[in-house]
Motif scaffolding. Structure first.
Motif, PDB file in Angstrom:
ATOM      1  N   ASP A 147      27.432 -77.317 101.192  1.00 20.88           N
ATOM      2  CA  ASP A 147      27.494 -78.497 102.043  1.00 20.88           C
ATOM      3  C   ASP A 147      27.910 -79.670 101.164  1.00 20.88           C
ATOM      4  N   SER A 148      27.831 -80.889 101.652  1.00 25.15           N
ATOM      5  CA  SER A 148      28.267 -82.040 100.861  1.00 25.15           C
ATOM      6  C   SER A 148      27.326 -82.357  99.705  1.00 25.15           C
ATOM      7  N   THR A 149      26.146 -81.697  99.635  1.00 21.28           N
ATOM      8  CA  THR A 149      25.167 -82.009  98.596  1.00 21.28           C
ATOM      9  C   THR A 149      25.037 -80.923  97.534  1.00 21.28           C
ATOM     10  N   GLY A 150      25.539 -79.715  97.783  1.00 20.67           N
ATOM     11  CA  GLY A 150      25.390 -78.642  96.807  1.00 20.67           C
ATOM     12  C   GLY A 150      25.737 -77.286  97.393  1.00 20.67           C
ATOM     13  N   GLY A 151      25.432 -76.239  96.614  1.00 22.10           N
ATOM     14  CA  GLY A 151      25.734 -74.879  97.032  1.00 22.10           C
ATOM     15  C   GLY A 151      24.508 -73.998  96.914  1.00 22.10           C
TER      16      GLY A 151
END
Length: 194
Positions: A52-56
């Motif tokens: 997502d836009s914050t991490g994996g």
């Protein structure tokens, strides 16, 4: 006697950002399934990676019918694994197909800090050696005096992969994997370009 009931449909919950999955919060309840949403960046034989836009995160789930670029909701049990979380016993629902994720450009200096762990990355370097096994090919890449192992897992022993010559300059794209317990850095390959 039931102490706390599980949710009838955990997909009705709001998605939790991947970057805060394992952070302590006084409102958190451990041992419950949580929901995350993201785009599939790699599909293995019994696992996948989403971002997502914050991490994996790595997801252990049934992968039948899933493919890279699917926007998915995932419900599973979070567990720590190195720098990034893993969701075990997960269920995956596809929301949309053919969503693009751009690989983050990284260097051999920044790959080992864990910030890009479980995320789609791209790195450039010189091929110094190749190691083959029945189920994978490992390309050892060097840049600025540092090396990383880029592992391409083969779907079967008949799968053909044209190995570039040692000394070739490559740009590799794959999932960054940084184990917390040692100094190794791996790139799980999705693409290679000479």
């Amino acid at each position: 006697h039931v102490i706390e009931s599980g949710l009838k449909d955990p997909f009705q919950n709001s998605a939790t950002p991947i970057s805060i999955l394992l952070r302590f919060s006084p409102n958190s309840t451990f041992g419950h399934r949580i929901k995350i949403s993201g785009v599939i960046t790699m599909v293995g034989d019994t696992f996948l990676y989403i971002q997502d836009s914050t991490g994996g995160a790595r997801i252990e789930a049934e992968i039948k019918g899933l493919r890279v670029g699917d926007l998915v909701d995932v419900v599973g049990y979070p567990s720590p694994q190195g720098y990034s979380p893993i969701l075990k016993d997960a269920i995956v629902h596809v929301q949309r197909r053919d969503v693009t994720v751009t690989a983050q450009q990284i260097t051999t200096e920044t790959i080992g800090d864990g910030k890009a762990d479980s995320q789609l990355v791209s790195i450039e370097g010189m091929l110094v050696s190749v190691h083959k096994s029945p189920d994978s090919i490992t390309l050892v890449l060097q840049a600025n005096g540092r090396t990383i192992d880029a592992v391409l897992y083969l779907l079967n022993s008949d799968q053909h992969f044209s190995v570039p010559r040692e000394g070739s300059r490559l740009r590799l794209t794959g999932i960054c994997s940084v184990p917390a317990q040692d100094s190794s850095v791996y790139l799980l390959l999705t693409k290679a370009r000479v």
